[in-house]
Design an enzyme around this catalytic site. Structure first.
Site, PDB file in Angstrom:
ATOM      1  N   SER A  36     -25.343 -38.686  23.889  1.00  0.00           N
ATOM      2  CA  SER A  36     -25.507 -40.009  23.280  1.00  0.00           C
ATOM      3  C   SER A  36     -24.907 -41.069  24.191  1.00  0.00           C
ATOM      4  O   SER A  36     -23.864 -40.862  24.801  1.00  0.00           O
ATOM      5  CB  SER A  36     -24.823 -40.048  21.912  1.00  0.00           C
ATOM      6  OG  SER A  36     -23.447 -39.702  22.019  1.00  0.00           O
ATOM      7  N   ARG A  90     -35.712 -45.274  24.761  1.00  0.00           N
ATOM      8  CA  ARG A  90     -36.603 -45.300  25.934  1.00  0.00           C
ATOM      9  C   ARG A  90     -37.819 -44.435  25.629  1.00  0.00           C
ATOM     10  O   ARG A  90     -37.777 -43.204  25.737  1.00  0.00           O
ATOM     11  CB  ARG A  90     -35.880 -44.785  27.182  1.00  0.00           C
ATOM     12  CG  ARG A  90     -34.612 -45.554  27.524  1.00  0.00           C
ATOM     13  CD  ARG A  90     -34.038 -45.130  28.871  1.00  0.00           C
ATOM     14  NE  ARG A  90     -33.792 -43.710  28.954  1.00  0.00           N
ATOM     15  CZ  ARG A  90     -32.695 -43.098  28.529  1.00  0.00           C
ATOM     16  NH1 ARG A  90     -31.721 -43.805  27.946  1.00  0.00           N
ATOM     17  NH2 ARG A  90     -32.539 -41.786  28.649  1.00  0.00           N
ATOM     18  N   CYS A 106     -20.285 -33.942  13.892  1.00  0.00           N
ATOM     19  CA  CYS A 106     -19.140 -33.371  14.601  1.00  0.00           C
ATOM     20  C   CYS A 106     -18.134 -34.482  14.871  1.00  0.00           C
ATOM     21  O   CYS A 106     -18.499 -35.652  15.023  1.00  0.00           O
ATOM     22  CB  CYS A 106     -19.590 -32.712  15.900  1.00  0.00           C
ATOM     23  SG  CYS A 106     -20.504 -33.789  17.028  1.00  0.00           S
ATOM     24  N   HIS A 125     -24.659 -44.106  19.633  1.00  0.00           N
ATOM     25  CA  HIS A 125     -23.557 -43.566  18.830  1.00  0.00           C
ATOM     26  C   HIS A 125     -22.374 -44.522  18.929  1.00  0.00           C
ATOM     27  O   HIS A 125     -21.424 -44.282  19.669  1.00  0.00           O
ATOM     28  CB  HIS A 125     -23.209 -42.179  19.356  1.00  0.00           C
ATOM     29  CG  HIS A 125     -22.128 -41.455  18.618  1.00  0.00           C
ATOM     30  ND1 HIS A 125     -21.720 -41.794  17.346  1.00  0.00           N
ATOM     31  CD2 HIS A 125     -21.362 -40.385  18.984  1.00  0.00           C
ATOM     32  CE1 HIS A 125     -20.757 -40.978  16.965  1.00  0.00           C
ATOM     33  NE2 HIS A 125     -20.518 -40.112  17.943  1.00  0.00           N
ATOM     34  N   CYS A 179     -15.644 -39.488  15.113  1.00  0.00           N
ATOM     35  CA  CYS A 179     -17.049 -39.907  15.048  1.00  0.00           C
ATOM     36  C   CYS A 179     -17.575 -40.000  13.626  1.00  0.00           C
ATOM     37  O   CYS A 179     -18.572 -40.683  13.372  1.00  0.00           O
ATOM     38  CB  CYS A 179     -17.928 -38.951  15.848  1.00  0.00           C
ATOM     39  SG  CYS A 179     -17.553 -38.906  17.612  1.00  0.00           S
TER      40      CYS A 179
END
Length: 389
Positions: free
Chosen positions: A244, A207, A375, A345, A91
């Site tokens: 995410s 949202r 992370c 993400h 990530c």
């Protein structure tokens, strides 16, 4: 040593990472090419001035295979002499790309680099690069029960830090509210660029009306008979709502030496102050930002109180909440424009997306220092401290 500075950061809007998502019809190479061209155009550069392009991408198969960075450079119309490489730090891939780029500038190996990343999770689904793979004998010997997916790690973190379902859902709803407010105030306008042929002006995943009551009706996403048997003490509180979403997107940051920026008449917006990367427990996995932050603060000779804003990637709500608890961080400074729970993400692009958000927030607020940490799969984390100029 040279000083490495950030001159510009751009990104696409984030699209839902599923068939029918706003960006699902755009090849990831073309998403990347668009942000690369935009970096040149916005800063009056010729492609031949770029020493290297360092690009993050996690699932390097299918449409994202064969060194997606080099394909993107060519698709963007860059001079064929411009090299490019694709890296995988899970990530944190594009945050690591920015580290490598800035460190190359500091060392004198580069004058100008573009770092960034891409992920089209609609076209190359999460986990695609793991299909058909089996753990090695050495790995099985060390971890006989096997490693786990990140959702289980998020559950373990929630249990270890005593985070309730309400804590997680409250944090998630706040992420959407902060992101919606930032968009409404035009705070993302200077960094988000539309994609040709796509009717998407804002991040598709935000949202504004998200509530804790609405999130409370969602079922746990990672509880199965197998996982419940392996981890019998878990309360199972991680859901799609406090995680995410799968998304598509690309982002890029223009990094150069301060001397080169001055010679080109370009204004540096921030400088790189300190870097860190760590490994951590691969079962808890997502706790890496805690030691990474401690290390980068130590290297910078700073305390957490000296940092004006923190971007801690919201892979799951339990990650920034545990991080804030351990670092005694001010919640008001944590992801002030919302995080990945709302903004998405898109794995390979998230590092430079967060960096752009951090630079933008420091400028909008007049603050000085920002910290970014993420992370990463396998129990790793990057951390970066930047200083607004």
């Amino acid at each position: 040593m040279n000083t490495a500075v950030i001159v510009d950061v751009v990104r696409t809007p984030v699209g839902r990472g599923k068939p029918g998502g706003a960006l699902s019809g755009v090849h990831p190479v073309d998403l990347s090419a668009h942000v690369l061209r935009t970096v040149l155009e916005r800063n009056g550069l010729e492609s031949g001035q770029i020493d290297d392009v360092i690009w993050g991408c996690v699932s390097q198969v299918g449409d994202q295979s064969m060194n997606v960075a080099r394909q993107s450079v060519l698709a963007a119309g860059f001079d064929e002499t411009v090299p490019a490489t694709t890296i995988d730090r899970q990530c944190g891939s594009s945050q690591q790309a920015a580290h490598f780029a800035a460190q190359g500038v500091i060392a004198g190996a580069y004058d100008i680099v573009i770092a960034g990343g891409v992920e089209s999770m609609s076209r190359v689904p999460l986990g695609s690069s793991a299909h058909g793979g089996a753990p090695s004998e050495g790995l099985r010997e060390r971890y006989p029960d096997g490693l786990v997916n990140q959702g289980i790690s998020a559950e373990l973190i929630a249990g270890h830090w005593g985070l309730s379902r309400t804590d997680l859902d409250t944090y998630a709803a706040a992420s959407h509210r902060r992101a919606a407010d930032a968009w409404a105030q035009g705070l993302f306008d200077s960094q988000v660029i539309g994609v040709p042929g796509v009717d998407l002006a804002v991040d598709e995943t935000v949202r504004a009306g998200t509530t804790v009551a609405g999130l409370s009706g969602l079922n746990p996403a990672f509880r199965t008979d197998e996982t419940a048997a392996r981890f019998p003490g878990l309360d199972w509180r991680i859901t799609a709502g406090n995680s995410s979403p799968l998304t598509d997107g690309a982002s890029a940051v223009l990094i150069m030496s301060e001397q080169k920026a001055a010679a080109l008449g370009l204004r540096p917006r921030a400088r790189f102050h300190a870097f860190a990367v760590v490994g951590d427990d691969p079962i808890m996995m997502l706790t890496g930002p805690i030691p990474a932050t401690r290390r980068v603060l130590d290297r910078a000779g700073m305390s957490i109180d000296a940092i004006d804003a923190y971007e801690v990637n919201e892979a799951f709500a339990s990650v920034p909440l545990a991080w804030a608890h351990e670092l005694h961080a001010d919640p008001a400074r944590l992801n002030p424009w919302g995080g990945a729970i709302a903004l998405g993400h898109a794995l390979g692009s998230s590092g430079t997306r967060l960096l752009g958000t951090l630079v933008g927030h420091l400028e909008a607020s007049g603050a000085r220092y920002g910290l970014q940490t993420m992370c990463e799969g396998g129990g790793m984390a990057n951390a970066t401290i930047i200083e607004r100029l």
